[in-house]
Design a protein around this motif. Structure first.
Motif, PDB file in Angstrom:
ATOM      1  N   UNK A   1      19.402  36.481  84.448  1.00  0.00           N
ATOM      2  CA  UNK A   1      19.970  36.997  83.182  1.00  0.00           C
ATOM      3  C   UNK A   1      20.572  38.330  83.587  1.00  0.00           C
ATOM      4  N   UNK A   2      20.213  39.044  84.669  1.00  0.00           N
ATOM      5  CA  UNK A   2      20.866  40.316  84.886  1.00  0.00           C
ATOM      6  C   UNK A   2      21.751  40.040  86.197  1.00  0.00           C
ATOM      7  N   UNK A   3      21.967  38.738  86.517  1.00  0.00           N
ATOM      8  CA  UNK A   3      23.009  38.590  87.727  1.00  0.00           C
ATOM      9  C   UNK A   3      22.433  39.369  88.889  1.00  0.00           C
ATOM     10  N   UNK A   4      21.162  39.511  88.996  1.00  0.00           N
ATOM     11  CA  UNK A   4      20.646  40.200  90.169  1.00  0.00           C
ATOM     12  C   UNK A   4      20.299  39.211  91.245  1.00  0.00           C
ATOM     13  N   UNK A   5      20.577  39.648  92.405  1.00  0.00           N
ATOM     14  CA  UNK A   5      19.934  38.985  93.665  1.00  0.00           C
ATOM     15  C   UNK A   5      19.799  40.138  94.809  1.00  0.00           C
ATOM     16  N   UNK A   6      18.411  40.275  95.313  1.00  0.00           N
ATOM     17  CA  UNK A   6      18.292  41.422  95.970  1.00  0.00           C
ATOM     18  C   UNK A   6      17.102  41.093  97.007  1.00  0.00           C
ATOM     19  N   UNK A   7      17.182  41.557  98.330  1.00  0.00           N
ATOM     20  CA  UNK A   7      16.569  40.879  99.291  1.00  0.00           C
ATOM     21  C   UNK A   7      15.845  42.452  99.707  1.00  0.00           C
ATOM     22  N   UNK A   8      14.320  42.061  99.849  1.00  0.00           N
ATOM     23  CA  UNK A   8      13.363  43.160  99.725  1.00  0.00           C
ATOM     24  C   UNK A   8      12.666  43.032 101.071  1.00  0.00           C
ATOM     25  N   UNK A   9      12.663  44.114 101.908  1.00  0.00           N
ATOM     26  CA  UNK A   9      12.098  44.032 103.418  1.00  0.00           C
ATOM     27  C   UNK A   9      10.722  44.143 103.588  1.00  0.00           C
ATOM     28  N   UNK A  10       9.880  44.859 102.589  1.00  0.00           N
ATOM     29  CA  UNK A  10       8.623  45.143 102.685  1.00  0.00           C
ATOM     30  C   UNK A  10       8.178  45.068 101.104  1.00  0.00           C
ATOM     31  N   UNK A  11       6.794  45.504 101.148  1.00  0.00           N
ATOM     32  CA  UNK A  11       6.218  45.527  99.891  1.00  0.00           C
ATOM     33  C   UNK A  11       6.455  46.521  98.931  1.00  0.00           C
ATOM     34  N   UNK A  12       6.844  47.603  99.271  1.00  0.00           N
ATOM     35  CA  UNK A  12       7.437  48.555  98.596  1.00  0.00           C
ATOM     36  C   UNK A  12       8.811  48.540  97.702  1.00  0.00           C
ATOM     37  N   UNK A  13       9.700  47.906  98.714  1.00  0.00           N
ATOM     38  CA  UNK A  13      11.120  47.487  98.183  1.00  0.00           C
ATOM     39  C   UNK A  13      10.732  46.493  97.024  1.00  0.00           C
ATOM     40  N   UNK A  14       9.949  45.568  97.274  1.00  0.00           N
ATOM     41  CA  UNK A  14       9.725  44.598  96.319  1.00  0.00           C
ATOM     42  C   UNK A  14       9.221  44.989  95.049  1.00  0.00           C
ATOM     43  N   UNK A  15       8.173  45.715  95.203  1.00  0.00           N
ATOM     44  CA  UNK A  15       7.903  46.368  93.865  1.00  0.00           C
ATOM     45  C   UNK A  15       8.836  47.340  93.107  1.00  0.00           C
ATOM     46  N   UNK A  16       9.554  48.087  93.925  1.00  0.00           N
ATOM     47  CA  UNK A  16      10.738  48.896  93.391  1.00  0.00           C
ATOM     48  C   UNK A  16      11.792  47.852  92.640  1.00  0.00           C
ATOM     49  N   UNK A  17      12.104  46.659  93.258  1.00  0.00           N
ATOM     50  CA  UNK A  17      12.953  45.763  92.365  1.00  0.00           C
ATOM     51  C   UNK A  17      12.314  45.238  91.282  1.00  0.00           C
ATOM     52  N   UNK A  18      11.161  44.879  91.230  1.00  0.00           N
ATOM     53  CA  UNK A  18      10.393  44.267  90.242  1.00  0.00           C
ATOM     54  C   UNK A  18      10.443  45.499  89.152  1.00  0.00           C
ATOM     55  N   UNK A  19      10.216  46.456  89.280  1.00  0.00           N
ATOM     56  CA  UNK A  19      10.102  47.579  88.569  1.00  0.00           C
ATOM     57  C   UNK A  19      11.473  47.702  87.931  1.00  0.00           C
ATOM     58  N   UNK A  20      12.584  47.718  88.738  1.00  0.00           N
ATOM     59  CA  UNK A  20      13.702  47.801  88.354  1.00  0.00           C
ATOM     60  C   UNK A  20      14.203  46.669  87.129  1.00  0.00           C
ATOM     61  N   UNK A  21      13.742  45.407  87.593  1.00  0.00           N
ATOM     62  CA  UNK A  21      13.834  44.225  86.481  1.00  0.00           C
ATOM     63  C   UNK A  21      13.118  44.341  85.336  1.00  0.00           C
ATOM     64  N   UNK A  22      11.824  44.877  85.415  1.00  0.00           N
ATOM     65  CA  UNK A  22      11.205  44.928  84.228  1.00  0.00           C
ATOM     66  C   UNK A  22      11.523  46.105  83.294  1.00  0.00           C
ATOM     67  N   UNK A  23      12.076  47.168  83.798  1.00  0.00           N
ATOM     68  CA  UNK A  23      12.243  48.456  83.142  1.00  0.00           C
ATOM     69  C   UNK A  23      13.828  48.234  82.449  1.00  0.00           C
ATOM     70  N   UNK A  24      14.533  47.339  83.084  1.00  0.00           N
ATOM     71  CA  UNK A  24      15.995  47.038  82.548  1.00  0.00           C
ATOM     72  C   UNK A  24      16.111  46.888  81.199  1.00  0.00           C
ATOM     73  N   UNK A  25      17.220  47.227  80.503  1.00  0.00           N
ATOM     74  CA  UNK A  25      17.432  47.115  79.116  1.00  0.00           C
ATOM     75  C   UNK A  25      17.368  45.678  78.571  1.00  0.00           C
ATOM     76  N   UNK A  26      18.046  44.799  79.663  1.00  0.00           N
ATOM     77  CA  UNK A  26      17.873  43.467  79.250  1.00  0.00           C
ATOM     78  C   UNK A  26      16.588  42.794  78.990  1.00  0.00           C
ATOM     79  N   UNK A  27      15.808  43.181  79.913  1.00  0.00           N
ATOM     80  CA  UNK A  27      14.476  42.546  79.864  1.00  0.00           C
ATOM     81  C   UNK A  27      13.774  43.187  78.842  1.00  0.00           C
ATOM     82  N   UNK A  28      13.902  44.278  78.591  1.00  0.00           N
ATOM     83  CA  UNK A  28      13.151  44.928  77.379  1.00  0.00           C
ATOM     84  C   UNK A  28      13.608  44.248  76.066  1.00  0.00           C
ATOM     85  N   UNK A  29      15.010  44.019  76.158  1.00  0.00           N
ATOM     86  CA  UNK A  29      15.527  43.408  74.806  1.00  0.00           C
ATOM     87  C   UNK A  29      14.962  42.085  74.555  1.00  0.00           C
TER      88      UNK A  29
END
Lengths: 272, 132
Positions: free
Chosen positions: B91-119
């Motif tokens: 839905x956000x046309x996002x595709x992101x590669x995450x090298x470790x757990x920290x980057x993975x969690x940051x990306x998930x947070x980005x998706x969950x906190x986005x205006x699109x997801x909230x809406x």
């Protein structure tokens, strides 16, 4: 130990009353019939203290709320598992065993004949046996508003629900009638009749002007397969008359239809 | 256990509880349910893409809307190495590669906190509240 509650809400009992009842009896699984409000209103009331109860919809009017993990309860994948008058769920208890939970709200004599009720009971019994074949076990509990008393033909007949009044008979497992084998259910609700029952004399009161009227009925019942009888503490089967704050009974001791419902809720526990 | 002539495996196999991408996703599914009073639940479905890769689909499940499910994101991970993972949020046309757990969690947070997801979540909740 899982605690169950079933209640026919009579399109009147409020979400808050249901929530108090569930909290008072620490219910893990709550099934209701004749809910007038959107299901989320009941769910929000149940989850006012903690967001624990999940909701599962059905094709008919039954509503299931449970506070097990979300994946613990799913509708069975069979064409006749989710029909207007019953729904079958597969329950996987974390750290425990699996069982088949069947919720029912069968047709009343107001909308069908006694023959119609018998036909529906027969079809329900067949569907349950098919589901048990699919699952590979007979760990089955059936609960709800049967709109029939425990002694009626549909409840007792071998080709009906074959639900008997004592553990001893039910533990025989099955009976052969005309070369066909029919498994038993145990129906503990026989013990909830009349003045000697520990609670009220029934779950539903109706006095007609006809020759035959029972006044007190036990339409709301739980049936247990022999495989689960050992998991059912006898004293856990109750007809409930208060929600922990308010009485559900009228001054005459009958279900208070004006305040909440014309049915009393029932509760029971299973040690699965 | 059947009697064996020789057992050469370590005795403590399976005793470590590593936080894998799947564990993180399932925790987010549970957390979503708590945040929405279980009106919108998270559901994770996992399947092998091939012997080397697993794919997890994260759905928004709404029991009160006929048990509808809406795909929120897809995560692909190596089966053995766990990382890097690829996160897709269609839905956000996002595709992101995450090298470790920290980057993975940051990306998930980005998706969950986005205006699109909230809406999306808010709209699902609003509709679920009035659904019969």
């Amino acid at each position: 130990m899982l605690r169950f509650i079933f209640w026919n809400l009579h399109r009147h009992a409020s979400p808050e009353t249901l929530a108090r009842l569930a909290q008072r009896h620490e219910a893990d699984i709550v099934i209701v019939a004749e809910a007038a409000r959107p299901p989320v209103e009941y769910q929000l009331a149940l989850n006012r203290e903690a967001s624990a109860y999940h909701y599962r919809s059905t094709t008919g009017g039954l509503r299931l709320f449970f506070r097990l993990p979300s994946a613990a309860i799913e509708v069975l994948d069979l064409p006749d598992a989710d029909l207007p008058h019953w729904c079958m769920w597969r329950v996987r208890v974390p750290g425990g065993s699996e069982f088949l939970l069947v919720g029912v709200h069968l047709l009343s004599k107001r909308w069908t004949t006694e023959l119609g009720q018998q036909q529906e009971a027969r079809l329900l019994a067949e569907s349950i046996r098919n589901a048990e074949s699919l699952l590979g076990h007979r760990r089955t509990v059936v609960v709800g508003d049967f709109n029939m008393n425990p002694f009626e033909t549909s409840m007792v007949a071998a080709a009906g629900l074959h639900a008997v009044s004592t553990r001893e008979v039910a533990l025989r497992a099955e009976r052969v009638v005309q070369a066909r084998s029919y498994p038993f259910f145990y129906n503990p609700m026989w013990s909830c009749f009349g003045d000697s029952s520990p609670g009220p004399p029934g779950t539903y009161h109706y006095a007609s002007g006809d020759h035959l009227t029972y006044f007190w009925n036990v339409f709301d019942q739980v049936l247990i397969r022999p495989e689960l009888i050992a998991c059912l503490p006898a004293e856990s089967v109750q007809v409930l008359t208060d929600d922990g704050v308010a009485s559900l009974a009228s001054p005459l001791g009958r279900p208070d239809a004006a305040a909440c419902s014309d049915h009393f809720p029932i509760a029971f526990s299973l040690d699965v | 256990m059947p009697s064996l002539a020789v057992d050469l495996w370590p005795n403590d196999l399976g005793s470590t509880a590593e936080i894998t991408p799947l564990v993180i996703l399932r925790d987010q599914a549970t957390a979503l349910g708590h945040k929405t009073q279980q009106i919108v639940e998270g559901e994770v479905r996992t399947r092998p893409l091939n012997p080397e890769m697993l794919e997890h689909e994260f759905f928004l499940r709404v029991p009160a809307l006929g048990d509808s499910r809406f795909l929120l994101l897809i995560v692909q991970q190596p089966t053995i190495e766990l990382y890097p993972v690829t996160v897709q949020a269609p839905r956000q046309q996002l595709e992101q590669q995450c090298g470790d757990q920290g980057q993975f969690q940051d990306t998930l947070r980005q998706v969950f906190w986005s205006g699109e997801t909230r809406s999306v979540v808010e709209r699902l909740i609003s509709q679920a509240k009035v659904a019969a």
